[in-house]
Scaffold this active site. Structure first.
Site, PDB file in Angstrom:
ATOM      1  N   TYR A 121       2.756  -7.108  16.441  1.00  0.00           N
ATOM      2  CA  TYR A 121       3.166  -6.259  15.314  1.00  0.00           C
ATOM      3  C   TYR A 121       4.054  -5.110  15.783  1.00  0.00           C
ATOM      4  O   TYR A 121       5.164  -4.916  15.292  1.00  0.00           O
ATOM      5  CB  TYR A 121       1.939  -5.700  14.581  1.00  0.00           C
ATOM      6  CG  TYR A 121       2.247  -4.482  13.746  1.00  0.00           C
ATOM      7  CD1 TYR A 121       3.175  -4.557  12.711  1.00  0.00           C
ATOM      8  CD2 TYR A 121       1.648  -3.245  14.005  1.00  0.00           C
ATOM      9  CE1 TYR A 121       3.493  -3.427  11.956  1.00  0.00           C
ATOM     10  CE2 TYR A 121       1.948  -2.128  13.254  1.00  0.00           C
ATOM     11  CZ  TYR A 121       2.881  -2.221  12.229  1.00  0.00           C
ATOM     12  OH  TYR A 121       3.195  -1.116  11.492  1.00  0.00           O
ATOM     13  N   LYS A 162      -8.004  -3.254   6.287  1.00  0.00           N
ATOM     14  CA  LYS A 162      -7.817  -2.138   7.211  1.00  0.00           C
ATOM     15  C   LYS A 162      -9.118  -1.322   7.297  1.00  0.00           C
ATOM     16  O   LYS A 162      -9.972  -1.392   6.416  1.00  0.00           O
ATOM     17  CB  LYS A 162      -6.652  -1.265   6.738  1.00  0.00           C
ATOM     18  CG  LYS A 162      -5.314  -2.004   6.622  1.00  0.00           C
ATOM     19  CD  LYS A 162      -4.785  -2.463   7.973  1.00  0.00           C
ATOM     20  CE  LYS A 162      -3.451  -3.167   7.850  1.00  0.00           C
ATOM     21  NZ  LYS A 162      -2.318  -2.285   7.684  1.00  0.00           N
ATOM     22  N   VAL A 185     -17.317  -2.478  13.827  1.00  0.00           N
ATOM     23  CA  VAL A 185     -16.562  -1.505  14.619  1.00  0.00           C
ATOM     24  C   VAL A 185     -16.198  -2.170  15.943  1.00  0.00           C
ATOM     25  O   VAL A 185     -17.078  -2.664  16.662  1.00  0.00           O
ATOM     26  CB  VAL A 185     -17.393  -0.231  14.865  1.00  0.00           C
ATOM     27  CG1 VAL A 185     -16.668   0.724  15.800  1.00  0.00           C
ATOM     28  CG2 VAL A 185     -17.718   0.451  13.541  1.00  0.00           C
ATOM     29  N   PHE A 233      10.318  -0.235   3.104  1.00  0.00           N
ATOM     30  CA  PHE A 233       8.887  -0.236   3.389  1.00  0.00           C
ATOM     31  C   PHE A 233       8.387  -1.631   3.761  1.00  0.00           C
ATOM     32  O   PHE A 233       7.273  -1.774   4.265  1.00  0.00           O
ATOM     33  CB  PHE A 233       8.091   0.222   2.150  1.00  0.00           C
ATOM     34  CG  PHE A 233       8.254   1.664   1.788  1.00  0.00           C
ATOM     35  CD1 PHE A 233       7.357   2.619   2.235  1.00  0.00           C
ATOM     36  CD2 PHE A 233       9.291   2.080   0.967  1.00  0.00           C
ATOM     37  CE1 PHE A 233       7.486   3.948   1.879  1.00  0.00           C
ATOM     38  CE2 PHE A 233       9.442   3.405   0.602  1.00  0.00           C
ATOM     39  CZ  PHE A 233       8.531   4.340   1.069  1.00  0.00           C
ATOM     40  N   PHE A 279       0.820  -1.216   0.000  1.00  0.00           N
ATOM     41  CA  PHE A 279       0.000   0.000   0.000  1.00  0.00           C
ATOM     42  C   PHE A 279       0.857   1.270   0.000  1.00  0.00           C
ATOM     43  O   PHE A 279       0.838   2.055  -0.962  1.00  0.00           O
ATOM     44  CB  PHE A 279      -0.935  -0.038   1.216  1.00  0.00           C
ATOM     45  CG  PHE A 279      -1.569   1.275   1.577  1.00  0.00           C
ATOM     46  CD1 PHE A 279      -2.158   2.079   0.603  1.00  0.00           C
ATOM     47  CD2 PHE A 279      -1.594   1.708   2.900  1.00  0.00           C
ATOM     48  CE1 PHE A 279      -2.750   3.293   0.945  1.00  0.00           C
ATOM     49  CE2 PHE A 279      -2.184   2.913   3.250  1.00  0.00           C
ATOM     50  CZ  PHE A 279      -2.752   3.704   2.277  1.00  0.00           C
ATOM     51  N   ASP A 329      12.543 -11.620  -1.392  1.00  0.00           N
ATOM     52  CA  ASP A 329      12.442 -11.345   0.038  1.00  0.00           C
ATOM     53  C   ASP A 329      13.626 -10.487   0.483  1.00  0.00           C
ATOM     54  O   ASP A 329      14.779 -10.814   0.182  1.00  0.00           O
ATOM     55  CB  ASP A 329      12.454 -12.687   0.771  1.00  0.00           C
ATOM     56  CG  ASP A 329      12.179 -12.565   2.263  1.00  0.00           C
ATOM     57  OD1 ASP A 329      12.229 -11.449   2.799  1.00  0.00           O
ATOM     58  OD2 ASP A 329      11.914 -13.613   2.879  1.00  0.00           O
ATOM     59  N   PRO A 339      -7.938  -8.149  21.458  1.00  0.00           N
ATOM     60  CA  PRO A 339      -7.095  -8.174  22.664  1.00  0.00           C
ATOM     61  C   PRO A 339      -6.041  -7.063  22.634  1.00  0.00           C
ATOM     62  O   PRO A 339      -5.425  -6.800  21.604  1.00  0.00           O
ATOM     63  CB  PRO A 339      -6.421  -9.552  22.588  1.00  0.00           C
ATOM     64  CG  PRO A 339      -7.287 -10.375  21.689  1.00  0.00           C
ATOM     65  CD  PRO A 339      -7.876  -9.403  20.706  1.00  0.00           C
ATOM     66  N   LYS A 394       8.082  -4.234  15.070  1.00  0.00           N
ATOM     67  CA  LYS A 394       8.558  -2.996  14.449  1.00  0.00           C
ATOM     68  C   LYS A 394       9.494  -2.239  15.388  1.00  0.00           C
ATOM     69  O   LYS A 394      10.485  -1.648  14.950  1.00  0.00           O
ATOM     70  CB  LYS A 394       7.374  -2.108  14.054  1.00  0.00           C
ATOM     71  CG  LYS A 394       6.609  -2.591  12.834  1.00  0.00           C
ATOM     72  CD  LYS A 394       7.468  -2.638  11.575  1.00  0.00           C
ATOM     73  CE  LYS A 394       7.805  -1.264  11.053  1.00  0.00           C
ATOM     74  NZ  LYS A 394       8.561  -1.334   9.765  1.00  0.00           N
ATOM     75  N   THR A 445       6.380   2.918  12.416  1.00  0.00           N
ATOM     76  CA  THR A 445       5.014   3.240  12.823  1.00  0.00           C
ATOM     77  C   THR A 445       4.977   3.925  14.181  1.00  0.00           C
ATOM     78  O   THR A 445       5.885   3.761  15.005  1.00  0.00           O
ATOM     79  CB  THR A 445       4.180   1.940  12.901  1.00  0.00           C
ATOM     80  OG1 THR A 445       2.898   2.207  13.482  1.00  0.00           O
ATOM     81  CG2 THR A 445       4.866   0.892  13.769  1.00  0.00           C
ATOM     82  N   ASP A 446       3.895   4.662  14.441  1.00  0.00           N
ATOM     83  CA  ASP A 446       3.712   5.272  15.759  1.00  0.00           C
ATOM     84  C   ASP A 446       3.356   4.237  16.823  1.00  0.00           C
ATOM     85  O   ASP A 446       3.449   4.514  18.022  1.00  0.00           O
ATOM     86  CB  ASP A 446       2.646   6.369  15.710  1.00  0.00           C
ATOM     87  CG  ASP A 446       1.277   5.893  15.229  1.00  0.00           C
ATOM     88  OD1 ASP A 446       1.126   4.706  14.887  1.00  0.00           O
ATOM     89  OD2 ASP A 446       0.348   6.731  15.181  1.00  0.00           O
ATOM     90  N   GLU A 447       2.964   3.028  16.404  1.00  0.00           N
ATOM     91  CA  GLU A 447       2.513   2.023  17.374  1.00  0.00           C
ATOM     92  C   GLU A 447       3.638   1.530  18.283  1.00  0.00           C
ATOM     93  O   GLU A 447       3.376   0.930  19.333  1.00  0.00           O
ATOM     94  CB  GLU A 447       1.841   0.858  16.655  1.00  0.00           C
ATOM     95  CG  GLU A 447       0.596   1.289  15.904  1.00  0.00           C
ATOM     96  CD  GLU A 447      -0.245   0.131  15.388  1.00  0.00           C
ATOM     97  OE1 GLU A 447      -0.323  -0.893  16.074  1.00  0.00           O
ATOM     98  OE2 GLU A 447      -0.819   0.273  14.294  1.00  0.00           O
ATOM     99  N   LEU A 458       5.701 -10.052  -2.626  1.00  0.00           N
ATOM    100  CA  LEU A 458       4.347 -10.291  -3.130  1.00  0.00           C
ATOM    101  C   LEU A 458       3.594 -11.281  -2.248  1.00  0.00           C
ATOM    102  O   LEU A 458       3.081 -12.308  -2.699  1.00  0.00           O
ATOM    103  CB  LEU A 458       4.354 -10.761  -4.597  1.00  0.00           C
ATOM    104  CG  LEU A 458       4.828  -9.728  -5.621  1.00  0.00           C
ATOM    105  CD1 LEU A 458       4.717 -10.287  -7.033  1.00  0.00           C
ATOM    106  CD2 LEU A 458       4.044  -8.416  -5.501  1.00  0.00           C
ATOM    107  N   ASN A 466     -12.475   5.999  15.830  1.00  0.00           N
ATOM    108  CA  ASN A 466     -12.834   5.099  14.728  1.00  0.00           C
ATOM    109  C   ASN A 466     -14.292   5.239  14.316  1.00  0.00           C
ATOM    110  O   ASN A 466     -14.616   5.210  13.120  1.00  0.00           O
ATOM    111  CB  ASN A 466     -12.544   3.648  15.123  1.00  0.00           C
ATOM    112  CG  ASN A 466     -11.059   3.336  15.126  1.00  0.00           C
ATOM    113  OD1 ASN A 466     -10.251   4.109  14.608  1.00  0.00           O
ATOM    114  ND2 ASN A 466     -10.693   2.214  15.718  1.00  0.00           N
TER     115      ASN A 466
END
Length: 352
Positions: free
Chosen positions: A158, A197, A214, A79, A10, A57, A291, A162, A132-134, A33, A257
């Site tokens: 995840y 997403k 949601v 990315f 993306f 890879d 969770p 990261k 990422t901000d996560e 891919l 959200n």
């Protein structure tokens, strides 16, 4: 030439398209891919000699070393990542392998290549790591947004993977001198977003007459960044960022959200009304929360504006309208990306 890993995903594909729309400098695009990598995103570049695609890879060190030696890129932009929190909860091992082991192997291949460059090329070289901000964890309702100095407190497989990759990139700079740049972005949205997403899922499900799932009360807050703004920020960091520095990239758009979903419904009511004349909001369905769901993310993007002069061009209102219109204009892309495996995944995640 620049080397981009994950350039069929993306954000990566949007970056490649934007880069080649504004530059004659070629892109070597390495992508494994997996389910989220889609060459159709890059169909407009077919026959363009500036775009060289290799399926592979980033964790295949021999392949990466061969590509670096053959193409001699002046920069590597990473990315490539497993990036969906829900998938990381169900199957964390892929995230460990790609985001941690893959990044390590990529760094080692790049370090060997960079070390052997002539001094002028070595000085000019950059390794840009997209994160990422996560990694910063979660915020309370009144906490200030994440700054680059926030400590790391990842809460999902995840974000933990990261965070580990960010630490590796930092260590390769401080230990070996590799000229790295790290960007930590907020939630992206826009064209070519894989429809698992939140935003593309809501658009696709609404048009198909399906429930709009949601999580929990829908009051989880995210800072939304239009993907092409993200791409322009990365170009600016690559151009002028200081090696060893981290730059947080955000859209200054904190939204719950549920508000996002309602906004999408309102736009669809205007742009593609339901046949029965009723609102798409009637399809909103609350499902059990996932969770460890982080309650709030927000990015303090003042450093990149202050030091590099970047700020987003889109407001959320302009960006979300462009996004909804893009999905309305590209039903064939949506149909083809929705493979049987994708439908099984959505049923597994959101079904009872």
């Amino acid at each position: 030439m620049i080397l981009v890993t994950g350039g069929a995903g993306f954000i990566g594909s949007n970056f490649v398209l934007d880069w080649l729309a504004q530059s004659s400098e070629p892109v070597l695009n390495l992508d494994k891919l997996t389910y989220a990598g889609n060459l159709e995103n890059l169909a407009s570049l077919q026959g363009d000699a500036r775009h060289v695609f290799v399926q592979g890879d980033m964790g295949d060190r021999a392949l990466v070393e061969r590509l670096l030696a053959e193409h001699q890129p002046r920069a590597v932009l990473n990315f490539a990542a497993e990036s969906h929190v829900d998938r990381s909860i169900h199957g964390p091992e892929d995230f460990i392998q790609t985001n941690i082991v893959g990044t390590f192997r990529l760094l080692e291949a790049v370090r060997a290549y960079w070390s052997a460059l002539p001094e002028a090329n070595k000085t000019a070289f950059r390794f840009l790591h997209v994160s990422t901000d996560e990694v910063y964890g979660t915020l309370g309702p009144n906490d200030p947004p994440f700054a680059e100095t926030n400590r790391y407190e990842p809460n999902s497989p995840y974000s933990a993977s990261k965070a580990a990759s960010d630490h590796l990139v930092r260590a390769w700079h401080h230990t070996y001198g590799l000229p790295v740049l790290t960007t930590n972005c907020s939630n992206n949205y826009g064209p070519y977003h894989f429809p698992e997403k939140l935003i593309p899922l809501m658009i696709v499900n609404a048009l198909a007459g399906k429930p709009l799932p949601v999580y929990g009360d829908g009051q989880q807050v995210r800072d939304w960044l239009y993907v092409r703004d993200h791409c322009s920020a990365i170009r600016r960091v690559l151009e002028a960022g200081q090696p060893g520095q981290t730059y947080n990239i955000g859209g200054w758009n904190e939204k719950p959200n549920l508000e996002i979903v309602r906004t999408i419904c309102t736009l669809l009511d205007e742009l593609r009304p339901r046949a029965d004349g009723r609102s798409y909001r009637e399809q909103i369905t609350h499902v059990a929360d996932r969770p460890g769901h982080d309650r709030r993310y927000a990015i303090d993007a003042r450093k990149i504006e202050r030091e590099l002069g970047w700020k987003p061009a889109e407001t959320f209102e302009t960006g979300i309208r462009k996004t909804v219109q893009w999905y309305l204009d590209h039903p064939d892309w949506v149909q083809r990306v929705q493979s049987g495996a994708y439908r099984e995944w959505v049923q597994k995640q959101y079904g009872r």
